[in-house]
Scaffold this motif. Structure first.
Motif, mmCIF file in Angstrom:
data_model
loop_
_atom_site.group_PDB
_atom_site.id
_atom_site.type_symbol
_atom_site.label_atom_id
_atom_site.label_comp_id
_atom_site.label_asym_id
_atom_site.label_seq_id
_atom_site.Cartn_x
_atom_site.Cartn_y
_atom_site.Cartn_z
ATOM 1 N N LEU A 100 -4.612 2.629 -0.099
ATOM 2 C CA LEU A 100 -3.352 3.306 0.148
ATOM 3 C C LEU A 100 -2.912 3.362 1.591
ATOM 4 O O LEU A 100 -1.803 3.788 1.882
ATOM 5 N N GLN A 101 -3.771 2.941 2.521
ATOM 6 C CA GLN A 101 -3.363 2.934 3.915
ATOM 7 C C GLN A 101 -2.761 1.586 4.277
ATOM 8 O O GLN A 101 -3.338 0.540 3.960
ATOM 9 N N ALA A 102 -1.632 1.639 4.958
ATOM 10 C CA ALA A 102 -0.947 0.393 5.331
ATOM 11 C C ALA A 102 -1.736 -0.352 6.397
ATOM 12 O O ALA A 102 -2.408 0.247 7.224
ATOM 13 N N ARG A 112 -10.717 10.258 -0.742
ATOM 14 C CA ARG A 112 -10.637 9.682 0.603
ATOM 15 C C ARG A 112 -10.901 8.172 0.565
ATOM 16 O O ARG A 112 -10.234 7.396 1.263
ATOM 17 N N SER A 114 0.823 -1.206 0.000
ATOM 18 C CA SER A 114 0.000 0.000 0.000
ATOM 19 C C SER A 114 0.859 1.259 0.000
ATOM 20 O O SER A 114 0.496 2.270 -0.612
ATOM 21 N N ARG A 115 2.009 1.225 0.668
ATOM 22 C CA ARG A 115 2.850 2.426 0.691
ATOM 23 C C ARG A 115 3.458 2.704 -0.685
ATOM 24 O O ARG A 115 3.692 3.863 -1.040
ATOM 25 N N ASP A 124 0.630 4.205 -2.667
ATOM 26 C CA ASP A 124 0.409 5.570 -2.195
ATOM 27 C C ASP A 124 1.407 6.532 -2.830
ATOM 28 O O ASP A 124 1.024 7.618 -3.290
ATOM 29 N N GLN A 129 -7.973 6.341 -0.770
ATOM 30 C CA GLN A 129 -6.945 6.317 0.274
ATOM 31 C C GLN A 129 -7.246 5.228 1.309
ATOM 32 O O GLN A 129 -6.357 4.440 1.686
ATOM 33 N N ASP A 130 -8.491 5.147 1.752
ATOM 34 C CA ASP A 130 -8.865 4.175 2.775
ATOM 35 C C ASP A 130 -8.785 2.736 2.258
ATOM 36 O O ASP A 130 -8.379 1.831 2.995
#
Length: 313
Positions: A311-313, A304, A3-4, A7, A307-308
């Motif tokens: 992309l969030q670890a 958002r 995910s990072r 991102d 991202q949720d």
């Protein structure tokens, strides 16, 4: 893909696109301010640019008046503004460095060389006589990066996340440019010289003035401008064109992840359908500003949700 990593790729696309959008906006504001000098006594072109870039709240917090010098400084070089051109180039390079092995040589060189040249800018770079050349350089560097990833990346997850970030940022910019001039498009400011300059400014802000004449073979008309930038899929920077690519890209990512989908997929599909089946007559009758406000808000929410979900670890 971690995910990072996703991102960093996603934000690499967003920051490069944002730098180019700000450069276009500054070019158009310079032109508009010169054409309306003596007519617009309230620095309207510079206020409009701050709103369109989403930087008005941050600028207002500085307490400065929206003069040409202050707005150029804030949008081009202010390190305290994370959306300034130099800050975007710095953030893009930071994200590119974090995922260096996921980029092609051409992509990395485009970002790294841009960053190196940007670090050599001085106060003189942003002087009135030198500013146009700097803005042309920024536009050419963003086009170079976009060409590099379009022409050299494998069509894999890395490419999809760069593309996703680019299209989210582009859709947001086009909607904001339209919204900040919605009074002129709704006819509230009449058909005078200032309104006509604003119509040109809208199209120039998304590099679509020539495209308008090619599509419509007619003089500028507010409803056609709104239709081109919202509903014409052949224009690469129209909102519908961006959402077609967003929905397609999210679907490809979902397939690569075994069909796993979330709210971001539903929202992207809803937004694309709203545009595909929309009619400009209905949009104008219902209020262009209201339509664009919903579009901008949902685009923020889509960001958002992406991202949720990814992309969030």
């Amino acid at each position: 893909m971690l995910s990072r990593t996703a991102d960093s790729l996603y934000w690499l696309g967003r920051y490069i696109e944002r730098a180019g959008n700000n450069a276009r906006g500054l070019q158009v504001a310079l032109r508009m301010a010169s054409l309306t000098r003596g007519v617009d006594q309230r620095d309207g072109a510079w206020r409009a640019l701050l709103v369109a870039s989403g930087c008005e709240p941050g600028f207002r917090a500085t307490g400065a008046a929206p003069t040409q010098e202050a707005v150029v400084r804030h949008l081009a070089a202010d390190p305290a503004n994370p959306s300034s051109i130099l800050a975007c180039i710095e953030a893009a390079r930071r994200n590119a460095r974090a995922v260096r092995t996921a980029l092609t040589v051409d992509m990395w060189e485009a970002v790294n060389e841009t960053w190196g040249e940007a670090r050599r800018t001085t106060e003189a770079t942003f002087a009135p006589d030198n500013l146009p050349a700097f803005l042309d350089w920024v536009k050419s560097r963003t086009i170079l990066f976009n060409g590099a990833y379009a022409d050299t990346m494998l069509r894999d997850e890395a490419w999809r996340f760069v593309r996703l970030g680019t299209m989210i940022e582009r859709a947001d910019n086009t909607a904001r440019v339209l919204d900040v001039h919605h009074h002129a498009l709704a006819g509230a400011e009449g058909q005078g010289a200032v309104a006509y300059v604003q119509w040109q400014a809208i199209l120039r802000s998304v590099s679509a003035l020539r495209a308008y004449h090619w599509v419509y073979h007619a003089r500028l008309e507010p409803q056609r401008i709104a239709e081109l930038l919202l509903l014409r899929p052949e224009l690469p920077r129209s909102v519908i064109a961006c959402y077609a690519r967003i929905e397609e890209t999210l679907e490809d990512i979902a397939v690569a992840h075994g069909g796993r989908r979330g709210e971001c997929h539903r929202l992207a599909g809803e937004m694309h359908a709203r545009l595909r089946f929309g009619r400009i007559e209905d949009i104008m009758a219902g209020g262009l500003h209201a339509f664009l406000t919903v579009t901008i808000d949902r685009n923020i929410e889509l960001g958002r949700q992406i991202q949720d979900f990814y992309l969030q670890a």
